[in-house]
Scaffold this motif. Structure first.
Motif, PDB file in Angstrom:
ATOM      1  N   LEU A  15       0.845  -1.197   0.000  1.00  0.00           N
ATOM      2  CA  LEU A  15       0.000   0.000   0.000  1.00  0.00           C
ATOM      3  C   LEU A  15       0.881   1.248   0.000  1.00  0.00           C
ATOM      4  O   LEU A  15       1.977   1.242   0.558  1.00  0.00           O
ATOM      5  N   PRO A  16       0.406   2.326  -0.628  1.00  0.00           N
ATOM      6  CA  PRO A  16       1.225   3.540  -0.770  1.00  0.00           C
ATOM      7  C   PRO A  16       1.749   4.079   0.559  1.00  0.00           C
ATOM      8  O   PRO A  16       1.028   4.125   1.551  1.00  0.00           O
ATOM      9  N   ASP A  17       3.027   4.474   0.553  1.00  0.00           N
ATOM     10  CA  ASP A  17       3.701   5.114   1.683  1.00  0.00           C
ATOM     11  C   ASP A  17       3.581   4.300   2.969  1.00  0.00           C
ATOM     12  O   ASP A  17       3.422   4.840   4.057  1.00  0.00           O
ATOM     13  N   GLY A  32       2.123   7.108   6.040  1.00  0.00           N
ATOM     14  CA  GLY A  32       2.248   8.550   6.156  1.00  0.00           C
ATOM     15  C   GLY A  32       3.550   9.079   6.697  1.00  0.00           C
ATOM     16  O   GLY A  32       3.689  10.279   6.861  1.00  0.00           O
ATOM     17  N   GLY A  33       4.502   8.243   6.979  1.00  0.00           N
ATOM     18  CA  GLY A  33       5.791   8.731   7.469  1.00  0.00           C
ATOM     19  C   GLY A  33       6.597   9.362   6.350  1.00  0.00           C
ATOM     20  O   GLY A  33       7.184  10.426   6.497  1.00  0.00           O
ATOM     21  N   GLY A  34       6.612   8.688   5.214  1.00  0.00           N
ATOM     22  CA  GLY A  34       7.288   9.186   4.021  1.00  0.00           C
ATOM     23  C   GLY A  34       8.710   9.627   4.265  1.00  0.00           C
ATOM     24  O   GLY A  34       9.409   9.134   5.139  1.00  0.00           O
ATOM     25  N   SER A 106      -8.365  -0.391   6.416  1.00  0.00           N
ATOM     26  CA  SER A 106      -7.646   0.116   7.579  1.00  0.00           C
ATOM     27  C   SER A 106      -6.645   1.204   7.167  1.00  0.00           C
ATOM     28  O   SER A 106      -6.521   2.235   7.830  1.00  0.00           O
ATOM     29  N   TRP A 107      -5.934   0.962   6.067  1.00  0.00           N
ATOM     30  CA  TRP A 107      -4.976   1.946   5.537  1.00  0.00           C
ATOM     31  C   TRP A 107      -5.675   3.282   5.275  1.00  0.00           C
ATOM     32  O   TRP A 107      -5.175   4.334   5.661  1.00  0.00           O
ATOM     33  N   PRO A 112      -3.035   9.944   5.721  1.00  0.00           N
ATOM     34  CA  PRO A 112      -3.336  11.375   5.602  1.00  0.00           C
ATOM     35  C   PRO A 112      -4.309  11.593   4.445  1.00  0.00           C
ATOM     36  O   PRO A 112      -4.236  10.894   3.419  1.00  0.00           O
ATOM     37  N   LYS A 113      -5.209  12.530   4.613  1.00  0.00           N
ATOM     38  CA  LYS A 113      -6.248  12.762   3.600  1.00  0.00           C
ATOM     39  C   LYS A 113      -5.668  13.009   2.211  1.00  0.00           C
ATOM     40  O   LYS A 113      -6.180  12.508   1.219  1.00  0.00           O
ATOM     41  N   ARG A 114      -4.590  13.758   2.138  1.00  0.00           N
ATOM     42  CA  ARG A 114      -3.982  14.066   0.848  1.00  0.00           C
ATOM     43  C   ARG A 114      -3.449  12.798   0.167  1.00  0.00           C
ATOM     44  O   ARG A 114      -3.606  12.607  -1.033  1.00  0.00           O
ATOM     45  N   LEU A 115      -2.847  11.921   0.944  1.00  0.00           N
ATOM     46  CA  LEU A 115      -2.330  10.669   0.402  1.00  0.00           C
ATOM     47  C   LEU A 115      -3.472   9.765  -0.062  1.00  0.00           C
ATOM     48  O   LEU A 115      -3.429   9.212  -1.161  1.00  0.00           O
ATOM     49  N   ALA A 116      -4.496   9.622   0.747  1.00  0.00           N
ATOM     50  CA  ALA A 116      -5.646   8.800   0.365  1.00  0.00           C
ATOM     51  C   ALA A 116      -6.303   9.352  -0.898  1.00  0.00           C
ATOM     52  O   ALA A 116      -6.668   8.592  -1.801  1.00  0.00           O
TER      53      ALA A 116
END
Length: 134
Positions: A15-17, A32-34, A106-107, A112-116
């Motif tokens: 899953l992303p990030d 979301g740590g990125g 769950s992810w 973070p809203k921007r990432l989703a």
């Protein structure tokens, strides 16, 4: 076909990030740590015996899920009571598509809203929930 801790790890990290970081003596998966170097928010945690995984779940939905499939979903009384978490027995999950759906949901709750928002493909409902690419 039952799913395994390795299936959960592979899917969570796809899953992303997403990243894996130990906490409380068990593997946790975060989003979301990125590049910031921060840990990110936990969206899943494998049990120390690799038989179940904890995932984010709104408290108001937990009772219904547990009542519908008690062999699959549970909480640890005294530990999960006040948190928006649900535990999933990996052996009871039908297949990796269902596990992907559970982990993706769950992810989305932790991301973070921007990432989703940057990953609308993770919101497409499929026959068992969201559809994601492998």
């Amino acid at each position: 076909m039952a799913t395994t801790a390795e299936d959960a790890r592979r899917i969570a990290l796809s899953l992303p990030d997403s990243s894996e970081k130990p906490a409380w003596g068990m593997p946790t998966f975060r989003v979301g740590g990125g590049a910031s170097g921060k840990s990110g928010k936990i969206f899943a945690a494998l049990a120390d015996d690799d038989t179940s995984i904890g995932v984010k779940c709104p408290q108001e939905e937990r009772a219904e899920l547990i009542a519908a499939e008690p062999e699959k979903f549970f909480i640890r009384p005294g530990h999960d009571d006040n948190y928006a978490w649900l535990r999933v027995r990996l052996a009871a999950v039908e297949d990796t598509a269902e596990l992907r759906s559970i982990l993706t949901d769950s992810w989305r709750q932790a991301a973070p809203k921007r990432l989703a928002a940057a990953h609308p493909e993770l919101d497409r409902p499929g026959p068992k929930g969201p559809v994601t690419s492998s």
